[in-house]
Design an enzyme around this catalytic site. Structure first.
Site, short mmCIF file in Angstrom:
data_model
loop_
_atom_site.label_atom_id
_atom_site.label_comp_id
_atom_site.label_asym_id
_atom_site.label_seq_id
_atom_site.Cartn_x
_atom_site.Cartn_y
_atom_site.Cartn_z
N ASN A 1 -43.46 10.37 98.48
CA ASN A 1 -42.10 10.49 97.78
C ASN A 1 -41.43 9.02 97.10
O ASN A 1 -41.39 8.14 96.98
CB ASN A 1 -41.23 10.47 98.98
CG ASN A 1 -39.70 10.11 97.76
OD1 ASN A 1 -39.46 10.60 97.08
ND2 ASN A 1 -38.60 9.56 99.24
N LYS B 1 -39.48 8.68 95.73
CA LYS B 1 -37.50 8.52 95.01
C LYS B 1 -37.54 8.11 93.63
O LYS B 1 -37.83 8.37 92.39
CB LYS B 1 -37.39 7.56 95.81
CG LYS B 1 -37.72 6.92 96.93
CD LYS B 1 -36.82 6.26 97.44
CE LYS B 1 -37.77 6.30 99.22
NZ LYS B 1 -36.84 6.04 100.77
N HIS C 1 -33.52 15.29 102.01
CA HIS C 1 -33.74 12.84 102.50
C HIS C 1 -32.53 12.55 102.58
O HIS C 1 -31.39 13.26 102.24
CB HIS C 1 -34.77 12.79 100.90
CG HIS C 1 -35.05 11.44 101.45
ND1 HIS C 1 -34.18 11.01 101.69
CD2 HIS C 1 -36.46 11.08 101.47
CE1 HIS C 1 -35.05 9.35 101.55
NE2 HIS C 1 -36.30 10.12 101.74
N GLU D 1 -30.97 9.74 101.77
CA GLU D 1 -30.82 9.90 100.39
C GLU D 1 -29.58 10.30 100.00
O GLU D 1 -28.15 10.27 99.69
CB GLU D 1 -31.73 8.33 99.74
CG GLU D 1 -32.21 7.62 100.64
CD GLU D 1 -33.16 7.61 100.28
OE1 GLU D 1 -34.23 7.67 99.05
OE2 GLU D 1 -34.21 6.52 100.83
N GLY E 1 -37.46 2.69 104.81
CA GLY E 1 -37.32 0.86 104.24
C GLY E 1 -37.20 -0.14 104.72
O GLY E 1 -36.64 -0.97 104.13
N SER F 1 -40.81 4.25 107.19
CA SER F 1 -41.47 2.75 107.06
C SER F 1 -43.76 2.78 107.62
O SER F 1 -43.81 1.91 108.26
CB SER F 1 -40.99 1.93 107.76
OG SER F 1 -39.52 1.15 107.40
C1 PEP Z 1 -38.94 7.75 102.45
O1 PEP Z 1 -38.09 7.54 101.37
O2 PEP Z 1 -38.83 9.28 102.86
C2 PEP Z 1 -39.03 6.72 103.49
C3 PEP Z 1 -39.65 7.47 104.76
O3 PEP Z 1 -39.29 5.69 102.62
P1 PEP Z 1 -40.78 4.37 103.69
O4 PEP Z 1 -41.45 5.54 103.59
O5 PEP Z 1 -39.90 3.31 102.12
O6 PEP Z 1 -39.64 3.87 104.91
#
Ligand code: PEP
Length: 250
Positions: free
Chosen positions: A12, A14, A96, A98, A172, A211
């Site tokens: 992803n 973003k 998601h 966000e 994140g 993460s």
């Molecule tokens: C995500 O944006 O769905 C995500 C899991 O981000 P990250 O891997 O950076 O934690």
């Protein structure tokens, strides 16, 4: 893509990625080995057509990060599921955290998005997960059950759908739940999928997201009911994303 015995690795991007960054997608496309996994990158919608051109003929699949709940028409700025499919994308990430946080998306809206995505032949990857406060109150399993009840479409159709367990506090942050937490969350999601779709639910893929890095991906992928991973930050560079894809071999 409908073969649920294959792992699924989704990147992803973003709101990251300009034309110059297509080089990373090109590197992934032409360097993924023969894996028993489907590998998908979801760049911003602005790059989808160009990404489809440079990856044509490779094993890399493409996806989008959201779609409109509407089929089409006077919805300025929105992108429909059919438009995404028209760019040769195969999946769409929905719900998601966000989008829930910044766009006020509700589960009722997500359900309509999932239904329109399925009608367009896309596989919805629906994200669920608890906040930090809910985690501390040990409400994770109840939260997951409620979220799924609120957003799952009435039927999965032939394309199937995918659920991604993404604890909000892990996205994140570099913090990952411990193994027992991932196991119990994925088992809860499996139960909800079987409740909703019967035997079909037993074969749908459940991803872990939050993460995921090259260093922890093999361990996470070894857990029961973890059928793949959803990767944010570590998907932006071909080198780290390819290392995570390679972890599906272990
Ligand atoms: C995500 O944006 O769905 C995500 C899991 O981000 P990250 O891997 O950076 O934690």
């Amino acid at each position: 893509m409908t073969n649920t015995s294959r792992r699924l690795i989704v990147g992803n991007w973003k709101m990251n990625g300009l034309t110059a960054d297509l080089a990373e997608i090109e590197k992934v496309a032409w360097n993924i080995g023969e894996l028993r996994a489907d590998v998908v990158i979801c760049p911003p919608a602005t790059l989808l057509q160009a990404a489809a051109r440079i990856t044509a003929g490779s094993r890399l699949l493409l996806g989008a990060q959201d779609c409109s709940p509407q089929e089409g028409g006077a919805y300025t700025g929105d992108i429909s599921a059919r438009m995404i499919a028209d760019c040769r994308a195969r999946i769409v990430i929905l719900r998601h955290s966000e989008r829930r946080q910044y766009q006020g998306e509700t589960d009722a809206i997500v359900r309509r998005k999932a239904e329109t995505a399925l009608r367009a032949g896309l596989i919805p990857v629906i994200c669920v997960g608890e906040t930090e406060a809910e985690h501390l109150r040990q409400e994770t399993l109840a939260v997951l059950k409620n979220q799924l009840q609120g957003c799952l479409p009435a039927e999965t159709m032939e394309t199937g759908l995918v659920i991604a367990y993404e604890p909000v506090w892990s996205i994140g942050t570099g913090r990952v739940p411990d193994q027992s937490e991932i196991l119990s969350a994925h088992a809860r999601i499996r139960t909800s999928l079987i409740d909703a779709f019967g035997s079909v639910g037993a074969g749908l893929r459940i991803l872990y997201g939050g993460s995921v890095k090259p260093e922890n991906s093999a361990e996470i992928l070894s857990l029961e009911n973890v059928d793949g991973v959803l990767v944010g930050g570590a998907s932006l560079r071909a080198e780290s994303f390819l290392q995570i894809c390679e972890a599906t071999r272990t």
